[in-house]
Design a protein around this motif. Structure first.
Motif, mmCIF file in Angstrom:
data_model
loop_
_atom_site.group_PDB
_atom_site.id
_atom_site.type_symbol
_atom_site.label_atom_id
_atom_site.label_comp_id
_atom_site.label_asym_id
_atom_site.label_seq_id
_atom_site.Cartn_x
_atom_site.Cartn_y
_atom_site.Cartn_z
ATOM 1 N N UNK A 26 60.776 21.818 75.617
ATOM 2 C CA UNK A 26 61.580 22.515 74.609
ATOM 3 C C UNK A 26 60.917 22.527 73.230
ATOM 4 N N UNK A 27 60.745 23.718 72.689
ATOM 5 C CA UNK A 27 60.206 23.860 71.342
ATOM 6 C C UNK A 27 58.725 23.643 71.193
ATOM 7 N N UNK A 28 58.002 23.478 72.304
ATOM 8 C CA UNK A 28 56.572 23.160 72.231
ATOM 9 C C UNK A 28 55.737 24.445 72.273
ATOM 10 N N UNK A 29 55.516 25.030 71.125
ATOM 11 C CA UNK A 29 54.764 26.279 71.069
ATOM 12 C C UNK A 29 53.291 26.075 71.426
ATOM 13 N N UNK A 30 52.756 24.898 71.117
ATOM 14 C CA UNK A 30 51.353 24.622 71.436
ATOM 15 C C UNK A 30 51.125 24.650 72.943
ATOM 16 N N UNK A 31 52.018 24.017 73.707
ATOM 17 C CA UNK A 31 51.875 24.014 75.162
ATOM 18 C C UNK A 31 52.157 25.396 75.732
ATOM 19 N N UNK A 32 53.108 26.107 75.142
ATOM 20 C CA UNK A 32 53.401 27.464 75.609
ATOM 21 C C UNK A 32 52.176 28.363 75.443
ATOM 22 N N UNK A 33 51.489 28.226 74.314
ATOM 23 C CA UNK A 33 50.288 29.034 74.086
ATOM 24 C C UNK A 33 49.172 28.641 75.050
ATOM 25 N N UNK A 34 49.050 27.341 75.309
ATOM 26 C CA UNK A 34 48.007 26.897 76.236
ATOM 27 C C UNK A 34 48.261 27.465 77.636
ATOM 28 N N UNK A 35 49.496 27.384 78.095
ATOM 29 C CA UNK A 35 49.822 27.914 79.417
ATOM 30 C C UNK A 35 49.604 29.430 79.463
ATOM 31 N N UNK A 36 49.965 30.093 78.403
ATOM 32 C CA UNK A 36 49.754 31.541 78.348
ATOM 33 C C UNK A 36 48.264 31.871 78.433
ATOM 34 N N UNK A 37 47.462 31.085 77.731
ATOM 35 C CA UNK A 37 46.024 31.339 77.695
ATOM 36 C C UNK A 37 45.372 31.144 79.056
ATOM 37 N N UNK A 38 45.801 30.141 79.813
ATOM 38 C CA UNK A 38 45.125 29.819 81.074
ATOM 39 C C UNK A 38 45.728 30.563 82.268
ATOM 40 N N UNK A 39 46.863 31.208 82.097
ATOM 41 C CA UNK A 39 47.535 31.875 83.232
ATOM 42 C C UNK A 39 47.057 33.317 83.341
ATOM 43 N N UNK A 40 45.812 33.504 83.676
ATOM 44 C CA UNK A 40 45.206 34.833 83.677
ATOM 45 C C UNK A 40 45.822 35.752 84.724
ATOM 46 N N UNK A 71 49.168 42.404 75.607
ATOM 47 C CA UNK A 71 50.556 42.094 75.944
ATOM 48 C C UNK A 71 51.141 41.342 74.757
ATOM 49 N N UNK A 72 52.091 41.944 74.094
ATOM 50 C CA UNK A 72 52.689 41.338 72.906
ATOM 51 C C UNK A 72 53.996 40.643 73.271
ATOM 52 N N UNK A 73 54.221 39.485 72.652
ATOM 53 C CA UNK A 73 55.513 38.814 72.770
ATOM 54 C C UNK A 73 56.426 39.390 71.689
ATOM 55 N N UNK A 74 57.439 40.135 72.108
ATOM 56 C CA UNK A 74 58.348 40.762 71.150
ATOM 57 C C UNK A 74 58.933 39.704 70.217
ATOM 58 N N UNK A 75 59.524 38.667 70.764
ATOM 59 C CA UNK A 75 59.892 37.502 69.965
ATOM 60 C C UNK A 75 58.735 36.521 70.061
ATOM 61 N N UNK A 76 58.066 36.232 68.970
ATOM 62 C CA UNK A 76 56.822 35.456 69.018
ATOM 63 C C UNK A 76 56.987 34.063 69.625
ATOM 64 N N UNK A 77 55.917 33.591 70.253
ATOM 65 C CA UNK A 77 55.912 32.242 70.816
ATOM 66 C C UNK A 77 56.195 31.207 69.735
ATOM 67 N N UNK A 78 55.678 31.438 68.540
ATOM 68 C CA UNK A 78 55.891 30.484 67.449
ATOM 69 C C UNK A 78 57.376 30.298 67.150
ATOM 70 N N UNK A 79 58.151 31.334 67.345
ATOM 71 C CA UNK A 79 59.589 31.257 67.071
ATOM 72 C C UNK A 79 60.368 30.740 68.276
ATOM 73 N N UNK A 80 59.975 31.172 69.476
ATOM 74 C CA UNK A 80 60.725 30.805 70.678
ATOM 75 C C UNK A 80 59.758 30.574 71.838
ATOM 76 N N UNK A 81 59.176 29.375 71.949
ATOM 77 C CA UNK A 81 58.207 29.086 73.019
ATOM 78 C C UNK A 81 58.775 29.308 74.421
#
Length: 246
Positions: A26-40, A71-81
């Motif tokens: 919950x609330x971990x934008x850093x991990x959300x970005x990491x998972x997004x980056x590696x989930x090709x 692919x854009x996140x309409x609601x940014x990951x920084x706001x809602x991981x």
């Protein structure tokens, strides 16, 4: 900006998205970005779905001009991981809109509701009015105003492109009618397909809508023939058969 009909993803992709969402603390934008980056593989599946939804040859769902490249996140990951892998939160965007305009901007009202138009969930033309003579948008609502600002919808190159598109749509609609009158079904269908394939689909949508409004003669400079063609049910039918969503 036009309304986009969101499609359903294959079951296996939905399962992957749910699994990845469950792995984000919950609330971990850093991990959300990491998972997004590696989930090709998942990103490729999302991109394929968005490509299938987008207008024409995969145009940006914000400006409608550039080809969608991200692919854009309409609601940014920084706001809602937690929405990093939410299919309803993904939009196809061109690099310019994504990197130079929208970025992580996400204005909300006092209740936390989005003040950006989600083209996959609502009709943008309920919030925006396209002034065809100059190619710029006028806001009808606060959401429209914020969307124009955040997405840069009135930047000069877009306005010029829309002005040109008005002339192109007019010529194509006239050519479509001529082919129909001559019984040239191949050319008629080609004209309908070209109308839908060109950039700035918002111009076509706006022209079709404004032709049916009071004051259409002023908008189209008393061009009654063009107004009648835009209102023709046969045109709407051909655009639907060619894969359009108008």
């Amino acid at each position: 900006m036009i309304g986009i009909r969101r499609i359903a993803l294959p079951g296996r992709v939905v399962a992957d998205l749910e699994d990845l969402t469950a792995r984000i603390p919950p609330g971990d934008s850093k991990e959300a970005r990491r998972l997004w980056r590696v989930s090709r593989a998942v990103r490729r599946s999302l991109r394929a779905g968005l490509d299938a939804m987008a207008a024409g040859r995969g145009y940006c769902m914000y400006c409608g001009d550039g080809l969608g490249s991200t692919v854009d996140h309409f609601e940014p990951i920084a706001r809602n991981p937690g929405r990093a892998f939410d299919w309803l939160n993904h939009v196809l965007a061109c690099e310019y809109c994504n990197s130079h305009h929208k970025r992580d901007l996400f204005p909300v009202d006092d209740d936390g509701n989005s003040l950006l138009i989600d083209p996959t969930a609502e009709d943008p033309l309920e919030h925006l009015f396209l002034v065809l003579s100059i190619g710029t948008y006028r806001a009808l609502t606060e959401k429209g105003e914020q969307t124009i600002k955040v997405c840069g919808l009135n930047r000069a190159q877009l306005a010029r492109g829309r002005e040109t598109a008005v002339n192109q749509v007019s010529a194509l609609v006239t050519g479509w009618w001529t082919a129909r009158e001559l019984g040239d079904d191949v050319k008629r269908r080609a004209m309908a397909w070209t109308l839908l394939d060109q950039p700035h689909a918002d111009v076509l949508h706006s022209m079709l809508r404004q032709a049916g409004m009071p004051g259409a003669r002023a908008v189209f400079r008393k061009d009654d023939e063009l107004i009648d063609l835009l209102r023709a049910p046969e045109l709407a039918e051909d655009l639907q058969l060619s894969g359009g969503v108008v």
